[in-house]
Design a protein around this motif. Structure first.
Motif, mmCIF file in Angstrom:
data_model
loop_
_atom_site.group_PDB
_atom_site.id
_atom_site.type_symbol
_atom_site.label_atom_id
_atom_site.label_comp_id
_atom_site.label_asym_id
_atom_site.label_seq_id
_atom_site.Cartn_x
_atom_site.Cartn_y
_atom_site.Cartn_z
ATOM 1 N N THR A 194 0.960 -1.296 -0.032
ATOM 2 C CA THR A 194 -0.172 0.046 -0.053
ATOM 3 C C THR A 194 0.937 1.447 -0.067
ATOM 4 N N ARG A 195 2.182 1.174 0.355
ATOM 5 C CA ARG A 195 2.923 2.411 0.304
ATOM 6 C C ARG A 195 3.219 2.762 -1.165
ATOM 7 N N VAL A 196 2.826 3.866 -1.461
ATOM 8 C CA VAL A 196 2.913 4.389 -2.860
ATOM 9 C C VAL A 196 4.203 5.248 -2.984
ATOM 10 N N LEU A 197 5.130 5.031 -3.788
ATOM 11 C CA LEU A 197 6.222 5.880 -4.229
ATOM 12 C C LEU A 197 5.869 7.176 -4.786
ATOM 13 N N ASN A 198 6.459 8.333 -4.387
ATOM 14 C CA ASN A 198 6.375 9.402 -5.060
ATOM 15 C C ASN A 198 7.789 9.905 -5.807
ATOM 16 N N GLU A 199 7.480 10.788 -6.952
ATOM 17 C CA GLU A 199 8.772 11.321 -7.489
ATOM 18 C C GLU A 199 9.931 11.696 -6.711
ATOM 19 N N ASN A 200 10.975 11.436 -7.087
ATOM 20 C CA ASN A 200 12.318 11.721 -6.340
ATOM 21 C C ASN A 200 12.386 11.227 -5.225
ATOM 22 N N ASP A 201 11.657 10.031 -4.665
ATOM 23 C CA ASP A 201 11.838 9.360 -3.597
ATOM 24 C C ASP A 201 13.026 8.643 -3.550
ATOM 25 N N ASN A 202 13.996 8.495 -2.576
ATOM 26 C CA ASN A 202 15.136 7.833 -2.236
ATOM 27 C C ASN A 202 14.886 6.472 -1.544
ATOM 28 N N VAL A 203 15.240 5.451 -2.312
ATOM 29 C CA VAL A 203 14.844 3.941 -2.072
ATOM 30 C C VAL A 203 15.921 3.247 -1.676
ATOM 31 N N GLU A 204 16.104 2.796 -0.409
ATOM 32 C CA GLU A 204 17.209 1.641 -0.212
ATOM 33 C C GLU A 204 16.700 0.505 0.401
ATOM 34 N N PHE A 205 17.470 -0.628 -0.163
ATOM 35 C CA PHE A 205 17.041 -1.795 0.375
ATOM 36 C C PHE A 205 18.286 -2.444 1.397
ATOM 37 N N LEU A 206 17.933 -2.807 2.488
ATOM 38 C CA LEU A 206 18.922 -3.192 3.560
ATOM 39 C C LEU A 206 18.573 -4.506 3.805
ATOM 40 N N TYR A 207 19.849 -5.421 3.735
ATOM 41 C CA TYR A 207 19.721 -6.673 4.401
ATOM 42 C C TYR A 207 20.575 -6.773 5.573
ATOM 43 N N PHE A 208 19.705 -7.587 6.674
ATOM 44 C CA PHE A 208 20.576 -7.721 7.982
ATOM 45 C C PHE A 208 21.062 -9.277 7.837
ATOM 46 N N MET A 209 22.317 -9.133 7.977
ATOM 47 C CA MET A 209 23.124 -10.514 8.192
ATOM 48 C C MET A 209 23.554 -10.926 9.479
ATOM 49 N N GLY A 210 23.344 -12.009 9.960
ATOM 50 C CA GLY A 210 23.867 -12.613 11.205
ATOM 51 C C GLY A 210 25.426 -12.962 11.214
ATOM 52 N N GLY A 211 26.017 -12.996 12.217
ATOM 53 C CA GLY A 211 27.098 -13.183 12.519
ATOM 54 C C GLY A 211 27.407 -13.263 14.045
ATOM 55 N N GLY A 212 28.725 -13.187 14.105
ATOM 56 C CA GLY A 212 28.975 -13.691 15.995
ATOM 57 C C GLY A 212 30.617 -13.741 16.128
ATOM 58 N N SER A 213 30.512 -13.898 17.143
ATOM 59 C CA SER A 213 32.180 -14.263 17.548
ATOM 60 C C SER A 213 32.327 -15.717 17.930
ATOM 61 N N ARG A 214 33.747 -15.676 17.727
ATOM 62 C CA ARG A 214 33.999 -17.286 17.846
ATOM 63 C C ARG A 214 33.889 -17.951 19.289
#
Length: 69
Positions: A49-69
């Motif tokens: 339902t979120r409609v994008l508008n002229e000149n919107d700045n869209v970023e796709f973010l991926y969260f990655m798991g990780g950890g310590s030893r």
């Protein structure tokens, strides 16, 4: 209309939703992507339902798991 998508200027149809953009960009693992529009996070339940508008700045973010030893 034009959007800035992940740093690239792209021409898209008027009235495009976040979900449609995800599909047209062939986002890998769309269930694991977070979308920010103009630095504001969009809730995944609002992608259709979120409609994008002229000149919107869209970023796709991926969260990655990780950890310590």
């Amino acid at each position: 209309m034009f959007l800035l998508v992940a740093g690239d200027k792209k021409e898209v149809k008027d009235g495009l939703t976040v979900r449609e953009l995800i599909e047209s960009e062939n986002i890998e693992n769309p269930d694991y992507v977070t979308v920010a529009v103009n630095d504001d996070f969009v809730e995944s339940e609002n992608y259709g339902t979120r409609v994008l508008n002229e000149n919107d700045n869209v970023e796709f973010l991926y969260f990655m798991g990780g950890g310590s030893r």
